[in-house]
Design an enzyme around this catalytic site. Structure first.
Site, PDB file in Angstrom:
ATOM      1  N   HIS A 198      30.204  70.856 -34.187  1.00  0.00           N
ATOM      2  CA  HIS A 198      30.556  69.492 -33.768  1.00  0.00           C
ATOM      3  C   HIS A 198      29.331  68.614 -33.559  1.00  0.00           C
ATOM      4  O   HIS A 198      29.423  67.393 -33.619  1.00  0.00           O
ATOM      5  CB  HIS A 198      31.407  69.531 -32.489  1.00  0.00           C
ATOM      6  CG  HIS A 198      30.705  70.042 -31.272  1.00  0.00           C
ATOM      7  ND1 HIS A 198      30.707  71.378 -30.897  1.00  0.00           N
ATOM      8  CD2 HIS A 198      29.969  69.389 -30.349  1.00  0.00           C
ATOM      9  CE1 HIS A 198      30.001  71.524 -29.790  1.00  0.00           C
ATOM     10  NE2 HIS A 198      29.529  70.356 -29.427  1.00  0.00           N
ATOM     11  N   HIS A 245      23.136  66.800 -19.445  1.00  0.00           N
ATOM     12  CA  HIS A 245      24.386  67.560 -19.341  1.00  0.00           C
ATOM     13  C   HIS A 245      24.093  69.055 -19.285  1.00  0.00           C
ATOM     14  O   HIS A 245      23.040  69.512 -19.753  1.00  0.00           O
ATOM     15  CB  HIS A 245      25.357  67.212 -20.472  1.00  0.00           C
ATOM     16  CG  HIS A 245      24.960  67.581 -21.858  1.00  0.00           C
ATOM     17  ND1 HIS A 245      23.733  67.298 -22.423  1.00  0.00           N
ATOM     18  CD2 HIS A 245      25.677  68.208 -22.825  1.00  0.00           C
ATOM     19  CE1 HIS A 245      23.715  67.714 -23.665  1.00  0.00           C
ATOM     20  NE2 HIS A 245      24.872  68.290 -23.940  1.00  0.00           N
TER      21      HIS A 245
HETATM   22  O1  LIG Z   1      31.228  74.305 -26.640  1.00  0.00           O
HETATM   23  C1  LIG Z   1      30.019  74.159 -26.444  1.00  0.00           C
HETATM   24  O2  LIG Z   1      29.194  75.057 -26.594  1.00  0.00           O
HETATM   25  C2  LIG Z   1      29.447  72.845 -25.976  1.00  0.00           C
HETATM   26  C3  LIG Z   1      30.226  71.769 -25.883  1.00  0.00           C
HETATM   27  C4  LIG Z   1      29.684  70.478 -25.386  1.00  0.00           C
HETATM   28  C5  LIG Z   1      30.259  69.882 -24.260  1.00  0.00           C
HETATM   29  C6  LIG Z   1      29.752  68.687 -23.771  1.00  0.00           C
HETATM   30  C7  LIG Z   1      28.673  68.046 -24.350  1.00  0.00           C
HETATM   31  C8  LIG Z   1      28.068  68.636 -25.476  1.00  0.00           C
HETATM   32  O3  LIG Z   1      26.953  68.089 -26.077  1.00  0.00           O
HETATM   33  C9  LIG Z   1      28.590  69.823 -26.001  1.00  0.00           C
HETATM   34  O4  LIG Z   1      28.028  70.338 -27.137  1.00  0.00           O
HETATM   35 FE   LIG Z   2      26.103  69.432 -27.592  1.00  0.00          FE
END
Ligand SMILES: O=C(O)/C=C/c1cccc(O)c1O
Ligand SMILES: [Fe+2]
Length: 313
Positions: free
Chosen positions: A115, A179
């Site tokens: 993603h 984050h």
């Molecule tokens: O599922 C994962 O490993 C990461 C998900 C996620 C969640 C929130 C912000 C991000 O940049 C992510 O890649």
């Molecule tokens: Fe991410």
């Protein structure tokens, strides 16, 4: 020729966990601004700098950087799966330039992306294969990591190559800002999880669903104030956006990895994708940030930002 840059956070929780309607509307408005910006840039080639989250790249072979000559998206969190539209020969030429410019990058004729790449491609261009795209993986999660300054070096040498092309090139940085999503660490993971970090490609649908369900739940908990992960850090994010707006990329050369984690969470290293993209844009001189949006969105576990920039003429 470099014509523009879009820096954008990604979050697979978008569209699943819902912050206040005003926040969702503001983010969508900013995505539309970015799409309008891209239309005005009218790019012929897109170079995306993005991380992976143990969906395409694992510890069995974990490079700091990798440039794809052929790439396909795994389709995690319901994002589009399938091949990207990679100009393979141009990607190979970029790798050769970077290697001869003093930065060691890996290359992949079968890159797998998640993603981190597919979400911004879908949002900005409508489809992961809509544009000729060179994917540049930047390890932002699998420690040990080199210094963030190496991402700046990578971007700088890539920019010197891309600027000389007789195509209009758009740069995209995907990730961040502050984050701390619940991503396991190899050093402390139980054996089964450690094996997933080392060689966990092709999980079962059940395994992928269980992982994603945990992250989605954590986002809801973060918004409710009951999560065990680190909070977002809007102040750190604001300082980073100011550093970009004021053309102070060299300031990141004093950053330590530990400071980033302490201040902005384990996944704050994803801003290396922005650092590389902005360093590429800056390779021809200064640049101008033309828009800079930010909201702290705990439901999405993201200090969420979208910026656009153009070369200073
Ligand atoms: O599922 C994962 O490993 C990461 C998900 C996620 C969640 C929130 C912000 C991000 O940049 C992510 O890649
Ligand atoms: Fe991410």
């Amino acid at each position: 020729m470099l014509v523009g840059l879009v820096g954008t956070s990604h979050s697979p929780l978008m569209g699943v966990n819902h912050p206040a309607p005003e926040v969702e509307a503001a983010v969508e408005n900013e995505f539309q601004r970015a799409r309008n910006f891209i239309a005005a840039c009218d790019p012929e080639l897109v170079v995306v700098f993005a991380p992976d989250h143990y969906n395409g790249v694992f510890y069995d072979m974990m490079p700091p950087f990798c440039v794809g000559q052929q790439a396909s998206a795994v389709g995690d969190y319901g994002t589009q799966s399938g091949p990207l539209n990679v100009p393979a020969d141009l990607s190979r030429a970029l790798v050769e330039h970077v290697l001869h410019s003093g930065v060691d990058v890996a290359m992949s004729e079968r890159m797998h992306v998640d993603h981190g790449f597919s979400q911004p491609l879908q949002i900005l261009f409508g489809d992961i294969a809509a544009m000729p795209t060179i994917p540049v993986f930047i390890n932002s999660v699998a420690v040990p990591l080199g210094p963030a300054s190496r991402a700046r070096q990578l971007g700088h040498v890539m920019g010197s190559f891309l600027e000389e092309l007789d195509q209009r090139v758009l740069l995209v940085g995907s990730g961040g800002l502050s984050h701390d999503p619940p991503v396991p660490e190899l050093a402390t993971a139980p054996p089964a999880i450690a094996e997933r970090l080392i060689a966990g490609r092709n999980p079962t649908a059940e395994e992928r669903a269980a992982r994603e369900k945990k992250v989605l739940r954590t986002g809801r908990e973060l918004a409710a104030g009951t999560a065990s992960i680190a909070p977002l850090n809007p102040d750190w994010d604001a300082d980073f956006l100011a550093l970009l707006a004021e053309n102070r990329l060299s300031d990141i050369d004093t950053w330590s990895n530990e400071w980033c984690v302490d201040q902005a969470g384990h996944s704050s290293h994803e801003v290396r994708t922005w650092i590389a993209a902005y360093a590429a844009l800056a390779s021809r001189g200064t640049y101008e940030v033309t828009s800079s949006f930010y909201r702290a969105v705990p439901e999405w576990i993201a200090g969420f930002s979208v910026t656009t920039a153009i070369p200073a003429r």
